[in-house]
Design an enzyme around this catalytic site. Structure first.
Site, PDB file in Angstrom:
ATOM      1  N   CYS A  72       0.813  -1.226   0.000  1.00  0.00           N
ATOM      2  CA  CYS A  72       0.000   0.000   0.000  1.00  0.00           C
ATOM      3  C   CYS A  72       0.844   1.273   0.000  1.00  0.00           C
ATOM      4  O   CYS A  72       0.342   2.354  -0.313  1.00  0.00           O
ATOM      5  CB  CYS A  72      -0.968  -0.002   1.175  1.00  0.00           C
ATOM      6  SG  CYS A  72      -2.178  -1.318   1.010  1.00  0.00           S
ATOM      7  N   HIS A 116      -3.570   7.331   2.252  1.00  0.00           N
ATOM      8  CA  HIS A 116      -3.940   6.027   1.694  1.00  0.00           C
ATOM      9  C   HIS A 116      -5.337   5.633   2.164  1.00  0.00           C
ATOM     10  O   HIS A 116      -5.694   5.847   3.326  1.00  0.00           O
ATOM     11  CB  HIS A 116      -2.912   4.974   2.107  1.00  0.00           C
ATOM     12  CG  HIS A 116      -3.342   3.589   1.739  1.00  0.00           C
ATOM     13  ND1 HIS A 116      -3.778   3.285   0.467  1.00  0.00           N
ATOM     14  CD2 HIS A 116      -3.461   2.447   2.466  1.00  0.00           C
ATOM     15  CE1 HIS A 116      -4.129   2.016   0.430  1.00  0.00           C
ATOM     16  NE2 HIS A 116      -3.951   1.488   1.626  1.00  0.00           N
ATOM     17  N   ASN A 132     -10.306  -0.128  -0.824  1.00  0.00           N
ATOM     18  CA  ASN A 132      -8.850   0.008  -0.703  1.00  0.00           C
ATOM     19  C   ASN A 132      -8.201  -0.508  -1.988  1.00  0.00           C
ATOM     20  O   ASN A 132      -8.238  -1.701  -2.264  1.00  0.00           O
ATOM     21  CB  ASN A 132      -8.394  -0.806   0.520  1.00  0.00           C
ATOM     22  CG  ASN A 132      -6.891  -0.754   0.742  1.00  0.00           C
ATOM     23  OD1 ASN A 132      -6.137  -0.267  -0.099  1.00  0.00           O
ATOM     24  ND2 ASN A 132      -6.451  -1.279   1.876  1.00  0.00           N
TER      25      ASN A 132
HETATM   26  O1  UT7 Z   1      -4.177  -1.279   3.245  1.00  0.00           O
HETATM   27  C1  UT7 Z   1      -3.472  -2.158   4.068  1.00  0.00           C
HETATM   28  C2  UT7 Z   1      -3.681  -1.876   5.478  1.00  0.00           C
HETATM   29  N1  UT7 Z   1      -4.902  -2.441   5.952  1.00  0.00           N
HETATM   30  C3  UT7 Z   1      -5.497  -1.847   6.965  1.00  0.00           C
HETATM   31  O2  UT7 Z   1      -5.034  -0.816   7.372  1.00  0.00           O
HETATM   32  C4  UT7 Z   1      -6.686  -2.500   7.630  1.00  0.00           C
HETATM   33  C5  UT7 Z   1      -6.597  -2.304   9.123  1.00  0.00           C
HETATM   34  N2  UT7 Z   1      -7.640  -2.948   9.881  1.00  0.00           N
HETATM   35  C6  UT7 Z   1      -8.930  -2.542   9.854  1.00  0.00           C
HETATM   36  O3  UT7 Z   1      -9.259  -1.621   9.147  1.00  0.00           O
HETATM   37  C7  UT7 Z   1      -9.947  -3.206  10.768  1.00  0.00           C
HETATM   38  O4  UT7 Z   1      -9.267  -4.054  11.666  1.00  0.00           O
HETATM   39  C8  UT7 Z   1     -11.039  -4.011  10.019  1.00  0.00           C
HETATM   40  C9  UT7 Z   1     -12.000  -3.060   9.311  1.00  0.00           C
HETATM   41  C10 UT7 Z   1     -10.390  -4.939   9.025  1.00  0.00           C
HETATM   42  C11 UT7 Z   1     -11.855  -4.872  10.978  1.00  0.00           C
HETATM   43  O5  UT7 Z   1     -12.432  -4.102  11.990  1.00  0.00           O
HETATM   44  P1  UT7 Z   1     -12.314  -4.546  13.511  1.00  0.00           P
HETATM   45  O6  UT7 Z   1     -13.129  -3.616  14.281  1.00  0.00           O
HETATM   46  O7  UT7 Z   1     -10.851  -4.651  13.839  1.00  0.00           O
HETATM   47  O8  UT7 Z   1     -13.019  -5.963  13.482  1.00  0.00           O
HETATM   48  P2  UT7 Z   1     -12.452  -7.373  13.953  1.00  0.00           P
HETATM   49  O9  UT7 Z   1     -11.553  -7.941  12.924  1.00  0.00           O
HETATM   50  O10 UT7 Z   1     -11.962  -7.305  15.351  1.00  0.00           O
HETATM   51  O11 UT7 Z   1     -13.789  -8.217  13.944  1.00  0.00           O
HETATM   52  C12 UT7 Z   1     -14.917  -7.862  14.771  1.00  0.00           C
HETATM   53  C13 UT7 Z   1     -16.052  -8.835  14.483  1.00  0.00           C
HETATM   54  C14 UT7 Z   1     -15.628 -10.287  14.505  1.00  0.00           C
HETATM   55  O12 UT7 Z   1     -16.685 -11.040  15.051  1.00  0.00           O
HETATM   56  P3  UT7 Z   1     -16.666 -11.500  16.589  1.00  0.00           P
HETATM   57  O13 UT7 Z   1     -15.434 -12.354  16.730  1.00  0.00           O
HETATM   58  O14 UT7 Z   1     -16.578 -10.237  17.398  1.00  0.00           O
HETATM   59  O15 UT7 Z   1     -17.950 -12.241  16.749  1.00  0.00           O
HETATM   60  C15 UT7 Z   1     -15.482 -10.647  13.065  1.00  0.00           C
HETATM   61  O16 UT7 Z   1     -15.680 -12.006  12.808  1.00  0.00           O
HETATM   62  O17 UT7 Z   1     -16.571  -8.602  13.166  1.00  0.00           O
HETATM   63  C16 UT7 Z   1     -16.561  -9.830  12.434  1.00  0.00           C
HETATM   64  N3  UT7 Z   1     -16.337  -9.514  11.011  1.00  0.00           N
HETATM   65  C17 UT7 Z   1     -17.327  -9.228  10.174  1.00  0.00           C
HETATM   66  N4  UT7 Z   1     -18.661  -9.160  10.318  1.00  0.00           N
HETATM   67  C18 UT7 Z   1     -19.371  -8.808   9.250  1.00  0.00           C
HETATM   68  C19 UT7 Z   1     -15.158  -9.442  10.374  1.00  0.00           C
HETATM   69  N5  UT7 Z   1     -15.368  -9.104   9.087  1.00  0.00           N
HETATM   70  C20 UT7 Z   1     -16.697  -8.953   8.948  1.00  0.00           C
HETATM   71  C21 UT7 Z   1     -17.513  -8.611   7.851  1.00  0.00           C
HETATM   72  N6  UT7 Z   1     -18.853  -8.551   8.055  1.00  0.00           N
HETATM   73  N7  UT7 Z   1     -17.030  -8.324   6.633  1.00  0.00           N
END
Ligand code: UT7
Length: 335
Positions: free
Chosen positions: A114, A262, A292
């Site tokens: 990225c 970004h 992204n």
């Molecule tokens: O460009 C390269 C760099 N990339 C980034 O900078 C991305 C950085 N990370 C992020 O932006 C965030 O961590 C995310 C948007 C990817 C995820 O958000 P989060 O608040 O960190 O969510 P999480 O991964 O902790 O997941 C929370 C919950 C989980 O369920 P439980 O375990 O709490 O029941 C996941 O399974 O959300 C669930 N989940 C989803 N639910 C619905 C994960 N993906 C999804 C989804 N739809 N697409």
């Protein structure tokens, strides 16, 4: 005499096919609400069968050349940043080279995920300041859609990424009266965290073939991300490198008109803006519409800003990115 490089044309190229959050709801257990709340994304573009990364790159490049009033034959070199190359080798830049019909100028792919566009811009800037080249096409190009796990298993990653390309023409500006140009660039990396956001296979790290049936069955050919860990590092490293680059350029933060960050996640950029006291209206975004697009996100933002007339001559513009590697980088431009 110091030669400075400046951007003299911008362009972008995205597939026509729009994939909304509601479309993804039909493929996996997710919701429009979850995706919008966590990332700010409403839709992204995916290629259709037959479309190629180099096609998007060509569209972006020709638009950038037109904007600069140049022909492909005016270029001295091409640097293309991507993490989603058209084939294993040669790089996507060679397919772009053929499409543009340029003479036998050098081209290569650069892999810094990225942050790739900023690494590529730094490379072009260095070639120009060293007097090796006068005019370089710098492209960020990604087709993520063909490499995403579009099932519930991959939902934490696959809802975030989209396809697109952005390009700029970087040219030597030897005129001391013209203050436009790349004022400073800073780049960093931390290989320690390489596996926190990566695709394991195919690759020579898998023996004896580059991919095994077990890896395919486990989905190891799809991106794996520790989302929270990446998020935490992104919101720390981007302000750090922005401050470092502003200092290097001798520029005050308040004098910067635009912060083009970004587009990984709208929430990351809101954090960065808040932490640095940057007014949100100085941070335009396109993640709502394109998701992204990794190395393409920043040149796409530049092109949208240039074509809308938002970027005005003389303005200071700060660019910053964070991504897999980990990599992070920033550049300060005078437009
Ligand atoms: O460009 C390269 C760099 N990339 C980034 O900078 C991305 C950085 N990370 C992020 O932006 C965030 O961590 C995310 C948007 C990817 C995820 O958000 P989060 O608040 O960190 O969510 P999480 O991964 O902790 O997941 C929370 C919950 C989980 O369920 P439980 O375990 O709490 O029941 C996941 O399974 O959300 C669930 N989940 C989803 N639910 C619905 C994960 N993906 C999804 C989804 N739809 N697409």
């Amino acid at each position: 005499m110091t030669i400075r490089s400046k951007i003299v044309g911008t362009g972008m190229g995205v597939p026509e096919h729009v994939v909304t959050n509601h479309d993804l709801e039909k493929l996996m257990d997710t919701s429009d609400e979850w995706i919008r709340q966590r990332s700010g994304i409403a839709e992204r573009r995916h290629i259709r069968e037959g479309e190629r990364p180099s096609e998007l790159a060509e569209r972006a490049s020709r638009r950038a050349l037109d904007a600069a009033g140049l022909e492909p034959g005016d270029l001295d070199g091409i640097v293309l940043a991507t993490l989603s190359s058209e084939h294993d080798f040669p790089g996507t830049s060679f397919f772009l080279h053929r499409r543009l019909g340029v003479p036998e100028i050098p081209c290569f792919d650069l892999r810094a995920q990225c942050s790739g566009f900023l690494y590529a811009l730094a490379t072009a800037d260095a070639y120009i300041r060293a007097g090796m080249m006068r005019r370089v096409l710098v492209v960020g190009c990604e087709v993520h859609s063909t490499g995403l796990d579009l099932t519930t298993r991959g939902r934490n990653v696959s809802v975030l990424f989209g396809d697109g390309a952005g390009a700029v023409i970087v040219e030597a500006n030897p005129d001391p009266e013209d203050r436009a140009g790349v004022l400073a660039v800073r780049m960093h990396a931390q290989g320690e965290h390489a596996e926190r956001l990566w695709i394991e296979a195919p690759g020579s790290g898998s023996y004896p073939l580059r991919i095994t049936a077990e890896q395919v069955a486990a989905g190891r050919h799809f991106p794996q991300m520790e989302g929270r860990f990446v998020f935490k590092h992104a919101v720390t490293r981007m302000p750090e490198v922005l401050r470092e680059t502003l200092d290097a350029a001798g520029v005050k933060q308040d004098d910067v008109s635009w912060f083009l960050l970004h587009q990984a996640n709208l929430r990351i950029n809101e954090f960065v803006a808040q932490a640095m006291g940057i007014p949100p209206e100085k941070c335009p975004s396109n993640i709502e519409r394109f998701g992204n697009c990794s190395a393409a996100s920043i040149p796409m933002l530049l092109d949208e800003g240039a074509r809308a007339g938002r970027l005005e001559p003389g303005q200071l513009i700060a660019l910053a990115a964070f991504g897999s590697g980990f990599t992070w980088a920033s550049a300060i431009l005078r437009w």
